[in-house]
Write a protein that holds these residues in place. Sequence first.
Motif, PDB file in Angstrom:
ATOM      1  N   SER A 113       0.844  -1.185   0.000  1.00  0.00           N
ATOM      2  CA  SER A 113       0.000   0.000   0.000  1.00  0.00           C
ATOM      3  C   SER A 113       0.883   1.238   0.000  1.00  0.00           C
ATOM      4  O   SER A 113       1.832   1.323   0.809  1.00  0.00           O
ATOM      5  CB  SER A 113      -0.903   0.011   1.234  1.00  0.00           C
ATOM      6  OG  SER A 113      -1.648   1.210   1.297  1.00  0.00           O
ATOM      7  N   ASN A 115       0.251   4.160   1.085  1.00  0.00           N
ATOM      8  CA  ASN A 115       0.020   4.978   2.272  1.00  0.00           C
ATOM      9  C   ASN A 115       0.257   4.219   3.576  1.00  0.00           C
ATOM     10  O   ASN A 115      -0.222   4.644   4.621  1.00  0.00           O
ATOM     11  CB  ASN A 115      -1.409   5.528   2.257  1.00  0.00           C
ATOM     12  CG  ASN A 115      -1.685   6.394   1.049  1.00  0.00           C
ATOM     13  OD1 ASN A 115      -0.809   7.111   0.583  1.00  0.00           O
ATOM     14  ND2 ASN A 115      -2.898   6.311   0.513  1.00  0.00           N
ATOM     15  N   TYR A 117       3.281   2.073   5.848  1.00  0.00           N
ATOM     16  CA  TYR A 117       4.666   1.642   6.011  1.00  0.00           C
ATOM     17  C   TYR A 117       4.726   0.132   5.855  1.00  0.00           C
ATOM     18  O   TYR A 117       3.988  -0.611   6.510  1.00  0.00           O
ATOM     19  CB  TYR A 117       5.178   2.088   7.379  1.00  0.00           C
ATOM     20  CG  TYR A 117       6.633   1.826   7.630  1.00  0.00           C
ATOM     21  CD1 TYR A 117       7.595   2.080   6.653  1.00  0.00           C
ATOM     22  CD2 TYR A 117       7.077   1.334   8.862  1.00  0.00           C
ATOM     23  CE1 TYR A 117       8.929   1.849   6.892  1.00  0.00           C
ATOM     24  CE2 TYR A 117       8.408   1.099   9.114  1.00  0.00           C
ATOM     25  CZ  TYR A 117       9.332   1.354   8.115  1.00  0.00           C
ATOM     26  OH  TYR A 117      10.669   1.122   8.347  1.00  0.00           O
TER      27      TYR A 117
END
Length: 420
Positions: A113, A115, A117
Amino acid sequence: MAPTQQTSPTKGPSSWPQTSPPSLLIAVVDLHPLSWSLLSSLSPGPAPETGEKDKAPVSPITITEFATILMVFLNAHLASRWGNEVVVYGASAGKAMLLYPPPEGEDTSSRPSPNFYRPFQLLDSRFEARLKELVEEPVATEQLNEPPSLVSALTKALCYINRRKPAEAPVSALTAGDAPGPSGTSNPEAPEARIIVLNATPGGTEGTGETESKASGGGGGQKGYVGLMNLVFAAQKIKIPIDVLTLPPESTRTAPPIFLQQAAHLTNGIYWRWNGRGGLLQYLHSIYLPPPSLRHQPFTLPPQDAVDFRAVCFCHNNVVDVGFVCSVCLSIFCEVRPVCSMCNTRYNIRTLKTIKEMAAGVTPIPLPATILPPKQSQKKAKPATNGTAPAPGAAAAAVSGSAAAPVVKTEAEDVIVIDD
């Protein structure tokens, strides 16, 4: 020329470590169904007396809430330094398994993803999936009475650390500037390993007399005492601290797991018991988040409870205050025996009566609530006298000004050796 007074260096920010190595945190989670059934049904304690400040009530905690808190703590460990790693083992009734990271060869492909970590994403998804598999796996009725396999999980954790331990550099390759770092090796980037045990099983019911002596020591029950002590000595030799957080509060009227408390004390770890009044995430962050290399400077350790050093007898698996030790195989028994049941050594019958009389006069030593750490006295600089003798008043003032802090001393448990 006036005499100049030299000042001794004081501990401050200049003496703090400039950097710390990466940290490998291995979490051993107790997932016993009966233990979490007790924690999820905690009842508020008695109302506070008149005039006392109101405290937060004792609140129950479920396995789902604890898993969320644990993931936040593990993510905070990953975010505190680049290169930190996390390994999670689960200990249930009679079995232990690896929850994170997935075993080698298992398909771990997942869509990253933008967005999120990446280490957080891997930990949250894999840990939640494996935890759900272990919790939803049916447990046989006869296995519910077995203690959690904390000894098995701790053994796997030590084996994992041994596999990840880098090879020691030869002595000839070390120079004067290559001093061993906080991780115990000459490589400053070598991971600093530690273990944290999140215990949910109480040590037994509180009581007096015979009921108290038969209380369970935790950490796999009395039957796992020998295995737990062996791995504690192994962790002590390779300098791996074992931290323990026990969840059953004092309101449950249960005794603390004394064997896990001994493990934390012998390996220079931290032992803490939750009070059941919330704030579990704050306890984890403030006490267990700093690595061992930062726990003394600039951070400090909380005061530790007095350690109960009682052992378990090999005949009835009971926690004993006064034990009889075989002089040949060092087996512990709760009563005098003419023949050792472990090594079949026969003792002198004429000495058994004397040993029984000696054991009858021994009383258990009461333990204090906490043990105060000894106060480190700083050496004061000697004033320059240009070859003259110092004034006697100044020496007397220096001696009277350094008062030692009171230290509570605990004596070792009474052990009587049966000589053959």
